[in-house]
Design a protein around this motif. Structure first.
Motif, PDB file in Angstrom:
ATOM      1  N   ALA A 204      -6.801 -17.355  -7.820  1.00 18.74           N
ATOM      2  CA  ALA A 204      -5.563 -16.606  -8.063  1.00 18.74           C
ATOM      3  C   ALA A 204      -5.884 -15.148  -8.381  1.00 18.74           C
ATOM      4  O   ALA A 204      -5.207 -14.230  -7.905  1.00 18.74           O
ATOM      5  N   THR A 205      -6.968 -14.942  -9.168  1.00 16.49           N
ATOM      6  CA  THR A 205      -7.345 -13.575  -9.532  1.00 16.49           C
ATOM      7  C   THR A 205      -7.716 -12.773  -8.290  1.00 16.49           C
ATOM      8  O   THR A 205      -7.323 -11.607  -8.146  1.00 16.49           O
ATOM      9  N   LEU A 206      -8.466 -13.404  -7.385  1.00 21.38           N
ATOM     10  CA  LEU A 206      -8.849 -12.699  -6.154  1.00 21.38           C
ATOM     11  C   LEU A 206      -7.616 -12.292  -5.349  1.00 21.38           C
ATOM     12  O   LEU A 206      -7.521 -11.174  -4.845  1.00 21.38           O
ATOM     13  N   VAL A 207      -6.674 -13.232  -5.246  1.00 23.04           N
ATOM     14  CA  VAL A 207      -5.461 -12.940  -4.474  1.00 23.04           C
ATOM     15  C   VAL A 207      -4.705 -11.775  -5.101  1.00 23.04           C
ATOM     16  O   VAL A 207      -4.309 -10.827  -4.421  1.00 23.04           O
ATOM     17  N   ILE A 208      -4.556 -11.832  -6.439  1.00 19.04           N
ATOM     18  CA  ILE A 208      -3.782 -10.783  -7.111  1.00 19.04           C
ATOM     19  C   ILE A 208      -4.491  -9.428  -6.990  1.00 19.04           C
ATOM     20  O   ILE A 208      -3.880  -8.416  -6.666  1.00 19.04           O
ATOM     21  N   LEU A 209      -5.815  -9.429  -7.187  1.00 19.86           N
ATOM     22  CA  LEU A 209      -6.537  -8.158  -7.187  1.00 19.86           C
ATOM     23  C   LEU A 209      -6.597  -7.528  -5.803  1.00 19.86           C
ATOM     24  O   LEU A 209      -6.359  -6.333  -5.656  1.00 19.86           O
ATOM     25  N   PHE A 210      -6.894  -8.342  -4.782  1.00 15.26           N
ATOM     26  CA  PHE A 210      -7.168  -7.744  -3.467  1.00 15.26           C
ATOM     27  C   PHE A 210      -5.995  -7.892  -2.498  1.00 15.26           C
ATOM     28  O   PHE A 210      -5.584  -6.921  -1.879  1.00 15.26           O
ATOM     29  N   PHE A 211      -5.448  -9.109  -2.365  1.00 15.83           N
ATOM     30  CA  PHE A 211      -4.349  -9.269  -1.415  1.00 15.83           C
ATOM     31  C   PHE A 211      -3.084  -8.581  -1.928  1.00 15.83           C
ATOM     32  O   PHE A 211      -2.307  -8.037  -1.159  1.00 15.83           O
ATOM     33  N   MET A 212      -2.866  -8.648  -3.250  1.00 11.19           N
ATOM     34  CA  MET A 212      -1.659  -8.036  -3.805  1.00 11.19           C
ATOM     35  C   MET A 212      -1.930  -6.618  -4.313  1.00 11.19           C
ATOM     36  O   MET A 212      -1.072  -5.999  -4.946  1.00 11.19           O
ATOM     37  N   HIS A 213      -3.138  -6.113  -4.045  1.00 12.29           N
ATOM     38  CA  HIS A 213      -3.489  -4.712  -4.308  1.00 12.29           C
ATOM     39  C   HIS A 213      -3.423  -4.302  -5.773  1.00 12.29           C
ATOM     40  O   HIS A 213      -3.279  -3.124  -6.069  1.00 12.29           O
ATOM     41  N   LEU A 214      -3.531  -5.264  -6.692  1.00  9.39           N
ATOM     42  CA  LEU A 214      -3.471  -4.859  -8.100  1.00  9.39           C
ATOM     43  C   LEU A 214      -4.629  -3.926  -8.451  1.00  9.39           C
ATOM     44  O   LEU A 214      -4.497  -3.005  -9.246  1.00  9.39           O
ATOM     45  N   LYS A 215      -5.783  -4.167  -7.811  1.00 11.52           N
ATOM     46  CA  LYS A 215      -6.972  -3.372  -8.099  1.00 11.52           C
ATOM     47  C   LYS A 215      -6.721  -1.894  -7.820  1.00 11.52           C
ATOM     48  O   LYS A 215      -7.292  -1.032  -8.461  1.00 11.52           O
ATOM     49  N   TYR A 216      -5.844  -1.614  -6.856  1.00 13.25           N
ATOM     50  CA  TYR A 216      -5.620  -0.213  -6.474  1.00 13.25           C
ATOM     51  C   TYR A 216      -4.312   0.323  -7.032  1.00 13.25           C
ATOM     52  O   TYR A 216      -3.858   1.378  -6.661  1.00 13.25           O
ATOM     53  N   SER A 217      -3.654  -0.442  -7.921  1.00 14.26           N
ATOM     54  CA  SER A 217      -2.333  -0.025  -8.405  1.00 14.26           C
ATOM     55  C   SER A 217      -2.452   0.825  -9.664  1.00 14.26           C
ATOM     56  O   SER A 217      -3.535   0.962 -10.233  1.00 14.26           O
ATOM     57  N   SER A 218      -1.288   1.342 -10.092  1.00 16.89           N
ATOM     58  CA  SER A 218      -1.269   2.196 -11.280  1.00 16.89           C
ATOM     59  C   SER A 218      -1.562   1.370 -12.526  1.00 16.89           C
ATOM     60  O   SER A 218      -1.454   0.144 -12.516  1.00 16.89           O
TER      61      SER A 218
END
Lengths: 537, 130
Positions: B49-63
């Motif tokens: 789930a963390t991978l999906v949120i960070l990379f697929f849902m772009h959380l890593k690149y969000s504000s």
């Protein structure tokens, strides 16, 4: 009938067809539409309450049967909690006033806002259908196994109605949060925001984080009832107390959804009518957030006698006491705001005084119930009923009326009769205390809630309570009468009848469809009353 | 709303990692690890789930604000589980001053240990249970 015609284009007269209301994306119109539905729900809930109070005037069950009584108090609570208290301030006053107060043209997602109203209405219709088809007999808390396999009433319909309405709440919360983050006028920094906006923000947080949990929980009850899943059934390895945990994880914070926005209203009104800056602005602002967060940590104080672990109960008891701190911060700061203020005796401040007294009693009796030992005695007695009515009616509803009377001239462009409004505030205050104070004593003496018969020695106090309820009814009816009357015959209010400081008072009453002729620029705090002349009429 | 565009390589890598983790879940299901069965399965699921949120849902690149919103949702999820478990995990603990006997016959006492009753000592009177 002679009516003075307001000369200019405003949000009410810009288009008047039914379709123009049903398809409007104007936050002000949507606020008014919520007002209509919530008033209807309040009426239905009040009828149920009247039935309960009539039954309880005599010790015998001579007005309705036990089963009908169960259905009446359940429907009373279902309407009042989910369709009145939760939306009353955020959806009506929040929708109407919040975008004006931050200098925005509308909320961030106007179409979503309209959709939220429709979702709310659909949920409401499901619940009305549940009532018309015979009601629900489980109590508004839907405890299993009452709701899962013991009840033959319309649990599915009502549960579905509340499930649907939950989405309206989540979407409204989301909409408000984005609006407050993205739509503030230039210069409207976080610490220049009116405290009502802070309160709406904190409430939105609870709506977004909590509501999904109750929606899922009610969905699990549906699965349990319809398909025999056994999540809450010990015979199948489930646990009925799990339901209570999940239910109260939302429903306790929901109390803060009900009380935080009225607290915001109180801050606005108290500053305006004592002509002073709110004492300790940042403390009042952050105490809203603190209440929202702490509110999520206390739910199991509803479960002290449900067989939860005593060690867990100790943690929850301690945390429940902790919520008193931010609540007390607010109450003390409001009182300090009044101190040496130039109190202007107008209807809105009367409701605020009512709120302060009643919320104080409601809050402090909450501490009694958070005490592990005392709760064993008081649990499920009328003491609890009195306690939460002091918070919800004495707090939330009084706060709502403070706000409604404060912003009514802005909403409609017209003034109501001040003396009538003062009288109504007094009637409601007296009626309320007469209704619910005897219930503290009844509960202390051991009268359990949710029974339609009781021992004869409790009759005097119950008759007092029913008498108080009829005074309350007169008070509420009076409000409806003079407010509706003011729509047709009320004096024109003008842009700023209270000489208040907020941005909403800088535009016309009623505001134009896009709120402000040009985007306002903010260069001072929310409550700079010291810079203004007081003209007390 | 500056949309971040990740290179295709990132998506393929994450997709590969998710597939590997799915296979691991399946493989682990055939091995009995006793009490660890549940934590391991959940651990793998949380990682996915963390991978999906960070990379697929772009959380890593969000504000930072978006990260805060996401983080607070998980914080409240932990509150829900944690405080509920505070009940379930401690429900069997006794509050009786003299301790209690578990189903397996083990004597559990809380506080200072008391001496076992001597052999032949009189039985506790009936009804003296806590």
């Amino acid at each position: 009938m002679t009516t003075t015609v307001l000369p200019r284009v405003n949000y009410l007269n810009v288009r008047t067809t039914v379709a123009s209301w049903m398809l409007t994306k104007d936050h002000k119109r949507i606020g008014v539409m919520y007002l209509v539905v919530v008033a209807l729900a309040f009426f239905l809930g009040s009828i149920m309450a009247a039935g309960v109070r009539i039954e309880l005037t005599t010790p015998q069950g001579d007005f309705v049967s036990a089963d009908t009584y169960n259905r009446m108090f359940t429907m009373h609570a279902v309407f009042m909690v989910f369709f009145v208290l939760i939306p009353v301030v955020p959806a009506i006053l929040g929708n109407f006033a919040m975008p004006l107060m931050i200098g925005a043209k509308d909320v961030a997602f106007p179409t979503l806002n309209l959709m939220s109203w429709y979702i709310f209405v659909i949920g409401f219709l499901f619940t009305v259908a549940a009532m018309v088809l015979g009601g629900v007999d489980t109590g508004w808390t839907f405890y299993t196994p009452y709701s899962s396999n013991a009840s033959t009433s319309n649990v599915l319909l009502a549960g579905l109605g509340i499930f649907i309405t939950g989405f309206s709440s989540i979407l409204t919360g989301l909409n408000f949060m984005v609006t407050i983050h993205r739509m503030r006028a230039p210069g409207m920094t976080w610490f220049r925001l009116p405290l009502f906006v802070w309160a709406i923000y904190a409430t939105s947080l609870v709506m977004i984080l909590g509501t999904p949990v109750v929606a899922i929980t009610l969905f699990m009850v549906v699965l349990e009832r319809a398909f025999g899943f056994g999540i809450f059934d010990p015979r199948l390895g489930g646990d009925p107390v799990l339901f209570q945990h999940l239910f109260w994880f939302y429903s306790h914070p929901a109390v803060y959804i009900m009380i935080l926005p009225p607290m915001g209203v109180i801050s606005e009104v108290i500053a305006c009518f004592s002509r002073k800056n709110v004492f300790g602005y940042s403390f009042v602002a952050f105490s809203s957030l603190a209440i929202a967060v702490f509110g999520f940590l206390v739910w199991a104080h509803h479960l002290f006698v449900s067989g939860i672990s005593p060690y867990s109960a100790m943690i929850f008891s301690f945390l429940s006491f902790a919520v008193a701190i931010p609540s007390a911060v607010k109450t003390f700061n409001w009182t300090a705001t009044l101190y040496k203020g130039a109190i202007w005796w107008r209807a809105p401040i009367m409701w605020v005084f009512g709120f302060l007294g009643l919320f104080l009693v409601g809050g402090l009796t909450g501490l009694f119930l958070a005490s592990l030992g005392l709760d064993v005695h008081l649990h499920d007695t009328y003491f609890v009923v009195a306690h939460f009515h002091y918070i919800m009616v004495g707090g939330a509803i009084m706060g709502f009326f403070a706000g409604l009377h404060y912003w009514w001239p802005k909403m409609t462009g017209r003034m109501y009769s001040n003396s009538m409004a003062m009288l109504a505030a007094l009637l409601v205050f007296v009626g309320f205390n007469l209704t619910f104070f005897p219930q503290f004593i009844l509960g202390y003496l051991g009268m359990p809630r949710r029974y339609h018969v009781y021992p004869e020695e409790f009759q005097v106090l119950n008759v007092l309570s029913s008498a108080g309820a009829s005074i309350l009814a007169v008070g509420y009816t009076l409000i409806a009468l003079y407010l509706v009357y003011s729509l047709f015959r009320g004096e024109e209010a003008g842009a700023n009848p209270w000489l208040a400081t907020g941005l909403e008072w800088k535009t016309e009453s009623p505001p134009s469809p896009h709120n402000f002729p040009e985007t306002p620029i903010v260069n001072e705090g929310a409550y700079e009353y010291s810079k203004r002349e007081i003209k007390v009429a | 709303m500056a949309g971040h565009i990740s290179p295709k390589r990132v998506y393929y890598t994450i997709f590969g990692a998710l597939m590997v983790l799915t296979a691991t879940t399946l493989a682990v299901a055939f091995i009995n690890l006793g009490a660890l069965n549940f934590p391991i399965a959940l651990g793998i699921a949380i990682t996915k789930a963390t991978l999906v949120i960070l990379f697929f849902m772009h959380l890593k690149y969000s504000s930072r604000l978006t990260k805060l919103v996401c983080g607070s949702a998980f914080f409240f999820l932990i509150v829900l589980f944690g405080l509920t478990l505070s009940d379930y995990l401690s429900r069997g603990w006794s509050t009786a001053p003299g301790g209690f006997t578990t189903g397996a016959g083990t004597r559990v006492t809380i506080g200072p240990a008391t001496a076992e009753p001597a052999e032949g000592a009189p039985e506790a009177p009936a009804g003296a249970e806590y």
